[in-house]
Design an enzyme around this catalytic site. Structure first.
Site, PDB file in Angstrom:
ATOM      1  N   HIS A 149      42.586  24.158  77.174  1.00 24.64           N
ATOM      2  CA  HIS A 149      43.502  23.606  78.178  1.00 24.64           C
ATOM      3  C   HIS A 149      43.602  22.101  77.984  1.00 24.64           C
ATOM      4  O   HIS A 149      42.852  21.513  77.196  1.00 24.64           O
ATOM      5  CB  HIS A 149      42.980  23.893  79.590  1.00 24.64           C
ATOM      6  CG  HIS A 149      41.674  23.205  79.899  1.00 24.64           C
ATOM      7  ND1 HIS A 149      40.446  23.795  79.665  1.00 24.64           N
ATOM      8  CD2 HIS A 149      41.393  21.969  80.400  1.00 24.64           C
ATOM      9  CE1 HIS A 149      39.484  22.958  80.026  1.00 24.64           C
ATOM     10  NE2 HIS A 149      40.025  21.836  80.471  1.00 24.64           N
ATOM     11  N   HIS A 195      42.719  27.487  83.989  1.00 22.08           N
ATOM     12  CA  HIS A 195      43.884  26.640  83.786  1.00 22.08           C
ATOM     13  C   HIS A 195      44.256  26.641  82.311  1.00 22.08           C
ATOM     14  O   HIS A 195      43.397  26.612  81.442  1.00 22.08           O
ATOM     15  CB  HIS A 195      43.667  25.206  84.276  1.00 22.08           C
ATOM     16  CG  HIS A 195      42.395  24.531  83.856  1.00 22.08           C
ATOM     17  ND1 HIS A 195      41.306  25.203  83.377  1.00 22.08           N
ATOM     18  CD2 HIS A 195      42.030  23.233  83.860  1.00 22.08           C
ATOM     19  CE1 HIS A 195      40.337  24.336  83.099  1.00 22.08           C
ATOM     20  NE2 HIS A 195      40.760  23.135  83.373  1.00 22.08           N
ATOM     21  N   HIS A 209      42.370  14.576  79.325  1.00 22.78           N
ATOM     22  CA  HIS A 209      41.460  15.148  78.319  1.00 22.78           C
ATOM     23  C   HIS A 209      42.016  16.433  77.710  1.00 22.78           C
ATOM     24  O   HIS A 209      42.911  17.061  78.249  1.00 22.78           O
ATOM     25  CB  HIS A 209      40.069  15.391  78.892  1.00 22.78           C
ATOM     26  CG  HIS A 209      39.981  16.517  79.886  1.00 22.78           C
ATOM     27  ND1 HIS A 209      40.061  16.332  81.241  1.00 22.78           N
ATOM     28  CD2 HIS A 209      39.804  17.849  79.720  1.00 22.78           C
ATOM     29  CE1 HIS A 209      39.934  17.480  81.871  1.00 22.78           C
ATOM     30  NE2 HIS A 209      39.784  18.438  80.970  1.00 22.78           N
ATOM     31  N   HIS A 241      31.946  21.648  87.244  1.00 25.59           N
ATOM     32  CA  HIS A 241      33.034  21.273  88.127  1.00 25.59           C
ATOM     33  C   HIS A 241      33.023  22.187  89.350  1.00 25.59           C
ATOM     34  O   HIS A 241      32.744  23.384  89.233  1.00 25.59           O
ATOM     35  CB  HIS A 241      34.388  21.489  87.449  1.00 25.59           C
ATOM     36  CG  HIS A 241      34.684  20.580  86.311  1.00 25.59           C
ATOM     37  ND1 HIS A 241      34.641  19.212  86.405  1.00 25.59           N
ATOM     38  CD2 HIS A 241      35.052  20.848  85.033  1.00 25.59           C
ATOM     39  CE1 HIS A 241      34.981  18.680  85.249  1.00 25.59           C
ATOM     40  NE2 HIS A 241      35.222  19.644  84.393  1.00 25.59           N
ATOM     41  N   TYR A 250      31.919  15.729  79.097  1.00 26.44           N
ATOM     42  CA  TYR A 250      33.034  14.891  78.660  1.00 26.44           C
ATOM     43  C   TYR A 250      32.554  13.847  77.674  1.00 26.44           C
ATOM     44  O   TYR A 250      31.490  13.244  77.861  1.00 26.44           O
ATOM     45  CB  TYR A 250      33.655  14.133  79.839  1.00 26.44           C
ATOM     46  CG  TYR A 250      34.521  14.956  80.765  1.00 26.44           C
ATOM     47  CD1 TYR A 250      35.585  15.708  80.294  1.00 26.44           C
ATOM     48  CD2 TYR A 250      34.288  14.929  82.128  1.00 26.44           C
ATOM     49  CE1 TYR A 250      36.396  16.426  81.163  1.00 26.44           C
ATOM     50  CE2 TYR A 250      35.091  15.640  83.012  1.00 26.44           C
ATOM     51  CZ  TYR A 250      36.141  16.389  82.520  1.00 26.44           C
ATOM     52  OH  TYR A 250      36.931  17.089  83.391  1.00 26.44           O
ATOM     53  N   GLU A 260      36.612  17.550  76.134  1.00 31.09           N
ATOM     54  CA  GLU A 260      35.692  18.303  76.988  1.00 31.09           C
ATOM     55  C   GLU A 260      35.222  19.529  76.217  1.00 31.09           C
ATOM     56  O   GLU A 260      36.029  20.232  75.609  1.00 31.09           O
ATOM     57  CB  GLU A 260      36.414  18.756  78.270  1.00 31.09           C
ATOM     58  CG  GLU A 260      35.547  19.608  79.184  1.00 31.09           C
ATOM     59  CD  GLU A 260      36.290  20.071  80.441  1.00 31.09           C
ATOM     60  OE1 GLU A 260      37.504  20.354  80.347  1.00 31.09           O
ATOM     61  OE2 GLU A 260      35.661  20.140  81.507  1.00 31.09           O
TER      62      GLU A 260
HETATM   63 FE   LIG Z   1      39.037  20.322  81.571  1.00 27.00          FE
END
Ligand SMILES: [Fe+2]
Length: 302
Positions: A149, A195, A209, A241, A250, A260
């Site tokens: 993503h 996502h 990112h 997260h 990251y 990431e």
């Molecule tokens: Fe991400």
């Protein structure tokens, strides 16, 4: 609609040779071709010719993102839908880039160039698809499994969300909102990934990112081990997260583009209700363990 996934991202890099070295030897992608300005790479568990294109430029950032559609004829239908929604389009001829067929091009409400395509050469996954081993013998570095993503930065998140939902038939999995309901972040998927693309409120056309899937929490830890071992600049050591529940670290490529290494995450369906995070809980939403914003996270964009 028949959008299969986010299929590729093209990054601008300052030094092509140094960047190729990083994305192959450190991240573990494979170079599959090059032309005058760009190098094309894929991850070991991807079938198509490339998912990452690196192009040398004076400034880092994202040149474009592209979504693969299931059928060639979907592009015409998509063209009409995008135009009816009020965005202009153009066609990019087959062969404009290595191994790619024609692409439909538009500009997102956040100013990012976005392409749609069907045809691309196939290479196949590194373990083959008959009685495959679970992973290849010759993994390098982080050993990225696939491009997962990206998080882009822009101002009109309501417009971007409406475009992806109304025109492209994406589903919004999660969002971060202010007390008056303004979106600060929006997460959108066309697969069962948490996502395929997400947007963060900020200056238009920027990249936050690129997320690479590494399969397991152990591999997120390994990615961070390798960052320290090889002097790669780290922003977030292995953590979770709240948004997407993803497991994450990251760090930055040699040009300053944030990467990431990601695993886990939710598995949303189209009839799930949107998960809402409120601005007063933004620290916890993004950095579930530290529960405080990391300054660079909201300030460093390329
Ligand atoms: Fe991400």
């Amino acid at each position: 609609m028949s959008i299969l996934r986010i299929g590729r991202i093209e990054l601008r890099v300052l030094d092509l040779k140094e960047s190729v070295d990083y994305y192959t030897r450190f991240m573990g992608l494979t170079e599959t071709g090059r032309d005058d300005n760009s190098v094309y790479l894929k991850a070991w568990d991807e079938y198509d010719h490339h998912s990452l294109v690196l192009t040398e430029a004076d400034s880092p950032g994202v040149d474009h993102v592209a979504f693969k559609v299931r059928h060639a004829e979907d592009l015409e239908d998509l063209n009409q839908r995008i135009n009816e929604w009020g965005l202009s389009t153009e066609w990019l001829a087959a062969g404009s880039r290595l191994a790619e067929g024609e692409a439909l091009v538009t500009t997102l409400p956040t100013g990012h160039r976005c392409e749609f395509y069907h045809q691309i050469e196939r290479i196949g996954i590194a373990v083959g698809n008959t009685n495959p081993e679970p992973w290849p013998d010759d993994l390098q570095g982080v050993g990225v499994q696939r491009f997962d993503h990206c998080l882009l930065v822009g101002n009109d998140l309501e417009g971007a969300t409406r475009f992806f939902v109304e025109v492209l038939d994406f589903h919004q999995s999660e969002r971060l909102i202010t007390a008056d309901g303004t979106m600060l972040a929006t997460f959108l998927h066309c697969t069962n990934k948490a996502h395929d693309i997400a947007f963060l409120k900020g200056p238009d056309t920027k990249l936050h990112h690129v997320g690479f899937y590494v399969g397991t929490w152990d591999n997120v830890l390994k990615a961070a081990d390798l960052q320290s071992r090889h002097g790669v600049r780290t922003e977030l050591t292995p953590s979770r997260h709240g948004l997407t529940r993803g497991l994450t670290t990251y760090f930055f490529d040699p040009s300053g583009n944030r990467n990431e290494a990601y695993s886990g995450g939710t598995f949303p369906y189209y009839d799930d209700e949107v998960v809402t995070w409120t601005e007063d809980q933004a620290g916890k939403a993004i950095f579930f363990h530290g529960r405080e914003m990391i300054e660079t996270f909201g300030e460093v964009f390329t």
